[in-house]
Design a protein around this motif. Structure first.
Motif, PDB file in Angstrom:
ATOM      1  N   LEU A   1       6.291   8.461  -4.309  1.00 32.39           N
ATOM      2  CA  LEU A   1       5.654   7.397  -4.299  1.00 32.39           C
ATOM      3  C   LEU A   1       4.043   8.397  -5.280  1.00 32.39           C
ATOM      4  O   LEU A   1       3.148   7.827  -6.108  1.00 32.39           O
ATOM      5  N   ASP A   2       4.568   9.607  -5.917  1.00 30.60           N
ATOM      6  CA  ASP A   2       2.848   9.790  -6.212  1.00 30.60           C
ATOM      7  C   ASP A   2       3.281   9.545  -8.073  1.00 30.60           C
ATOM      8  O   ASP A   2       2.516   9.349  -8.759  1.00 30.60           O
TER       9      ASP A   2
ATOM     10  N   VAL B   1       2.730   5.678  -7.757  1.00 32.66           N
ATOM     11  CA  VAL B   1       1.162   6.088  -8.702  1.00 32.66           C
ATOM     12  C   VAL B   1       0.820   6.286 -10.275  1.00 32.66           C
ATOM     13  O   VAL B   1       0.366   5.489 -10.776  1.00 32.66           O
TER      14      VAL B   1
ATOM     15  N   GLN C   1       2.766   1.267  -8.369  1.00 27.24           N
ATOM     16  CA  GLN C   1       2.105   1.191  -7.208  1.00 27.24           C
ATOM     17  C   GLN C   1       0.781   1.757  -7.546  1.00 27.24           C
ATOM     18  O   GLN C   1      -0.228   2.480  -7.844  1.00 27.24           O
TER      19      GLN C   1
ATOM     20  N   SER D   1       0.974  -0.671  -0.100  1.00 29.36           N
ATOM     21  CA  SER D   1       0.555   0.044  -0.303  1.00 29.36           C
ATOM     22  C   SER D   1       1.194   0.956   0.124  1.00 29.36           C
ATOM     23  O   SER D   1       1.912   0.996   0.537  1.00 29.36           O
ATOM     24  N   ARG D   2       0.182   2.872  -0.634  1.00 30.88           N
ATOM     25  CA  ARG D   2       1.187   3.557  -0.683  1.00 30.88           C
ATOM     26  C   ARG D   2       1.930   3.746   1.002  1.00 30.88           C
ATOM     27  O   ARG D   2       3.018   4.272   1.256  1.00 30.88           O
TER      28      ARG D   2
ATOM     29  N   ASP E   1      -3.005   1.136  -4.659  1.00 34.52           N
ATOM     30  CA  ASP E   1      -3.699   0.369  -3.614  1.00 34.52           C
ATOM     31  C   ASP E   1      -4.846  -0.180  -3.627  1.00 34.52           C
ATOM     32  O   ASP E   1      -5.053  -1.742  -3.097  1.00 34.52           O
TER      33      ASP E   1
END
Length: 160
Positions: free
Chosen positions: A47-48, A51, A56, A25-26, A58
């Protein structure tokens, strides 16, 4: 290459390495990167980007966790709680549960057969089975319904 860019690349490399092993998960990924010494202002842009590029997700993490926990005969309440602890949005979790349909009653029966070797003898035994299923994350009403359940004797040993 300046030091800031090197840190960002190192952070991204570590994040991708973690994601290569399994879904995260993030929030979980952010925690692991923070444990490795990266600051939040370094982690968030990485992380942005992950995603945005689809590395990545969730939703993917939630679906993976649901499959894994259902295979170990955990119920939906416990799985939903674990998803919430990992920072997965409730809407995303609901979508993942819909995408990974499970027969929770069948899983609860399998758990009863794995844990108990004989039919319930009396009320305290049924109460023990009910508590066991609730601790495993099955809804209380389903646990109550199945607490006195046991397969018919004409069913072979391979049940379920």
């Amino acid at each position: 290459m300046d030091d800031e860019k090197r840190r960002r690349l190192d952070c991204e490399k570590r994040a991708v390495g973690l994601l290569a092993r399994r879904e995260h998960s993030r929030l979980e990924l952010a925690r692991k990167l923070a444990d490795r010494g990266f600051a939040a202002d370094e982690v968030d842009p990485v992380l942005d980007r992950l995603v945005e590029e689809g590395w990545q997700s969730d939703r993917r993490y939630a679906e993976s966790l649901i499959r894994a926990r259902a295979a170990r005969r955990y119920g939906p309440d416990r799985i939903a709680n674990e998803l919430a602890q990992q920072g997965v949005d409730e809407g995303v979790a609901s979508e993942a549960f819909a995408a990974e349909p499970q027969d929770w009653a069948e899983l609860a029966r399998e758990q009863l057969l794995a844990r108990f070797r004989e039919p319930p003898a009396d009320f305290p035994d049924r109460a023990r089975r009910h508590r066991h299923l609730v601790r495993r994350g099955f809804p209380p009403d389903l646990s109550h319904e199945l607490a006195g359940w046991w397969p018919d004797e004409d069913v072979g040993p391979d049940f379920p």
